[in-house]
Design an enzyme around this catalytic site. Structure first.
Site, PDB file in Angstrom:
ATOM      1  N   SER A 139       0.860  -1.182   0.000  1.00 37.05           N
ATOM      2  CA  SER A 139       0.000   0.000   0.000  1.00 37.05           C
ATOM      3  C   SER A 139       0.894   1.229   0.000  1.00 37.05           C
ATOM      4  O   SER A 139       2.054   1.175   0.453  1.00 37.05           O
ATOM      5  CB  SER A 139      -0.880   0.005   1.251  1.00 37.05           C
ATOM      6  OG  SER A 139      -1.514   1.260   1.447  1.00 37.05           O
ATOM      7  N   TYR A 152      -2.438  -1.444  10.311  1.00 35.22           N
ATOM      8  CA  TYR A 152      -2.510  -1.616   8.860  1.00 35.22           C
ATOM      9  C   TYR A 152      -1.246  -1.053   8.209  1.00 35.22           C
ATOM     10  O   TYR A 152      -0.612  -1.715   7.374  1.00 35.22           O
ATOM     11  CB  TYR A 152      -3.748  -0.915   8.305  1.00 35.22           C
ATOM     12  CG  TYR A 152      -3.878  -1.035   6.797  1.00 35.22           C
ATOM     13  CD1 TYR A 152      -4.498  -2.135   6.224  1.00 35.22           C
ATOM     14  CD2 TYR A 152      -3.371  -0.045   5.951  1.00 35.22           C
ATOM     15  CE1 TYR A 152      -4.609  -2.259   4.844  1.00 35.22           C
ATOM     16  CE2 TYR A 152      -3.472  -0.159   4.578  1.00 35.22           C
ATOM     17  CZ  TYR A 152      -4.093  -1.262   4.029  1.00 35.22           C
ATOM     18  OH  TYR A 152      -4.182  -1.379   2.660  1.00 35.22           O
TER      19      TYR A 152
END
Length: 255
Positions: A139, A152
C-alpha cells in the site's frame, strides 16, 4: 511478469481490487482461480463470470490455507502465479489499550501472517515451475502513515520489506517477486472509501495496473501515478509535508 497464458490464484478476491484484477487477467487469456472465505460470494462470482474457478479459503486460518493449496494444486497443477491479495483495514485508538489490541492482532493475522502462510504453502510448487510469479500487495501507507490505522500501516510496510527480501532470496530461481502498491481505491476496504472523491476509481486503477504490467514485464513494483505522492516521499525529501498532507484532510486522500 507477462500478463497472458498463466494459471493464477488470487485468494481474497471476491470483491474490490482482487475481483477486478481477476476479471481483467482472465480477459488477457489466463486461467484464474479466485479464493474467498464466504461460499455465497464464491458461488456468485462463478455464476456471473463463467470460466473463473473458485476455492474456499480463510486467509486468517492456517489450516484453511493448507487445504486450499492442496485443492488448487490438485485441480490446477500448472499454477504459476500466486497473488496474495487478502487484507483488512480497520481504525484503531491506541489511547484505549483495551480497545485496539484485538483489532491489531486480527490485522497482523490477515495482512501479514496470511501472505506468509500463502507463500509458504505454494513455494515448493512454484520453485518447480520453469517460471513463476509471486505478487504481493502492499500500500502507499507502507511508506507514509495514516493516523487512524497504525497496524494496517505497519503490516503493509512489512509486506514491502518481505517482498524486497524474498526477491533477494529467490534471485537465481525460477520465481520472480512482484509488489503491487495501491493508493486509496474506491472499494469498501474502509467506511466511506467507496465514495471518497480523493480515492482512485476502481476501473481506472485496474486499467493503469494492467497497462503497467503489459508495458514493463520486468518491473519489480507496480505503482500507479497516484501512489507516487506517498511512495516517493522520503526520496524526494518531503516526507514531513506528505505526512501532514495525508493526515490533515480526507483520511483516504492519496492513501
Amino acid at each position: 511478469m507477462n500478463i497472458t497464458g498463466h494459471t493464477i490464484f488470487l485468494p481474497g478476491a471476491t470483491s474490490g481490487i482482487g475481483l477486478a484484477l481477476a476479471l481483467r487477467l482472465q480477459e488477457k487469456g489466463n486461467l484464474v482461480i479466485v479464493g474467498g472465505r464466504r461460499t455465497e460470494l464464491l458461488e456468485r462470482v462463478a455464476a456471473e463470470h463463467p470460466g473463473i474457478a473458485t476455492v474456499r479459503v480463510d486467509t486468517a486460518d492456517p489450516d484453511s490455507i493448507e487445504a486450499a493449496a492442496r485443492t488448487v494444486l490438485a485441480e490446477h497443477p500448472d499454477l504459476d502465479v500466486l497473488i496474495a491479495m487478502a487484507g483488512i483495514m480497520r481504525a484503531e485508538d491506541w489511547t484505549d489499550p483495551a480497545g485496539f489490541v484485538a483489532t491489531a492482532e486480527a490485522t497482523v493475522t490477515t495482512n501479514l501472517l496470511g501472505p506468509i502462510r500463502l507463500i509458504a504453502a505454494f513455494m515448493e510448487h512454484l520453485l518447480a515451475q520453469k517460471s513463476a510469479t509471486i505478487m504481493t500487495v502492499s500500500s502507499g501507507l507502507a511508506f507514509v502513515p495514516l493516523r487512524p490505522t497504525p497496524t494496517y500501516n505497519a503490516t503493509k510496510a512489512a509486506i514491502h520489506m518481505l517482498s524486497e527480501s524474498l526477491r533477494l532470496q529467490l534471485a537465481g530461481t525460477s520465481v520472480e517477486v512482484l509488489e503491487l502498491i495501491p493508493p486509496a481505491v474506491r472499494t469498501d476496504l474502509m467506511p466511506g472509501q467507496a465514495t471518497s472523491e480523493t480515492a482512485m476509481p476502481l476501473a481506472d486503477f485496474v486499467d493503469e495496473v494492467m497497462s503497467l504490467l503489459e508495458a514493463r514485464p520486468e518491473a519489480t513494483e507496480i505503482r500507479v501515478r497516484q501512489v507516487e505522492f506517498l511512495r516517493g516521499a522520503e526520496a524526494r525529501g518531503d516526507y514531513p509535508q506528505v505526512v501532514a498532507a495525508l493526515n490533515g484532510s480526507d483520511p483516504h486522500a492519496r492513501a
